[in-house]
Design an enzyme around this catalytic site. Sequence first.
Site, short mmCIF file in Angstrom:
data_model
loop_
_atom_site.label_atom_id
_atom_site.label_comp_id
_atom_site.label_asym_id
_atom_site.label_seq_id
_atom_site.Cartn_x
_atom_site.Cartn_y
_atom_site.Cartn_z
N VAL A 12 45.17 33.44 59.66
CA VAL A 12 44.54 33.26 58.35
C VAL A 12 44.70 31.82 57.87
CG1 VAL A 12 44.64 33.98 55.93
CG2 VAL A 12 44.79 35.69 57.73
N TYR A 129 59.08 45.84 58.84
CA TYR A 129 58.04 44.87 58.44
C TYR A 129 57.37 45.32 57.14
CZ TYR A 129 53.42 42.63 58.52
OH TYR A 129 52.27 41.96 58.18
#
Length: 300
Positions: A12, A129
């Site tokens: 990204v 996570y």
Amino acid sequence: VKILLLGKDGQVGWELQRALAPLGEVLALGHASAGEDCGDLTDTVGLARTVKRFNPEVIVNAAAYTAVDNAESEERLAFEVNAEAAALLARLAAERDALLVHYSTDYVFDGSGQAPWRETDPVGPRNVYGRSKLQGEQAIQTSGCRHLIFRTSWIYAARGANFTKTVLRLAAERDTLTMIDDQKGVPTGADLIADTTALAIRQLASGSRAHCGIYHLAAAGETSWYDYARHVLRQAQALGAPLKATDLAVQPVPSSAFPLAAVRPLNSRLNTSKLRDTFDLVMPPWQAGVDRVLTEILSK
Ligand code: NDP
């Protein structure tokens, strides 16, 4: 607008370098950026010094600990990068009334049901996570800083490691592939995420608090890893890629056939109507972005 971009070399982050450029002065830093311009999210002193010196109006944090399975054994580091650094950036943003843009994940949900998750649905991460990303979101939300948090899913890009590229590599090496067919979600291009980010910043950079908050950002449609892999191989074949395994050589298997360190949610669908209505956007079908990236990868 003065924009500090962190994580410039990720999927990204790389696309953000392009998408943010027309908005103003961008200082883009990566994991290895050190000294005056520190981009390491674990270096709290360096990061604070950098923000103070550059004094951005917008901080875009595309850096994250994204090794989902490794996070199970590196919990400390995952929380340091995904939660504690997010809290620090939120504090630094609040101090100067800067806008903080941050990314989160469908993994904050438990994956139950079939319906696309809304922003207001109860969270329940199933792995380290997901818990670390959720704590990061919560720290930003409670900090009082102006913020945009984009929860997204199944990111791919021409640059970086992702499922699309793994499928191409495996299909070049093997005659048959096995792919999970009981996890459902939406492949989302890093370019779509970056362009949407730039459009949203344009609307918020004036200092307004309207539209701040959390949004689900994903392409339109849904698929499974199995159907996604078959789509990639059909397109790759049509583009003339030399493959050993065709889309017909992909076998569907349940998640239980691939035991991994971190449990994955079965339902990763995200409802994007809040994003579309608020910013007056149209999310393209996921296949369009995947096909573009395949053309880019295979024409190299
Ligand atoms: P990538 O893994 O491609 O990029 C993450 C970047 O963060 C890498 O350049 C990495 O550098 C950097 N990084 C890691 N640790 C640190 C650190 N301590 N300090 C500074 N930089 C660091 O991630 P994506 O672009 O795919 O993800 C962008 C965002 O979207 C993240 O917030 C992620 O959690 C979220 N997300 C990702 C999904 C996916 O499918 N990938 C799905 C849903 C959400 P290095 O390589 O050197 O470690």
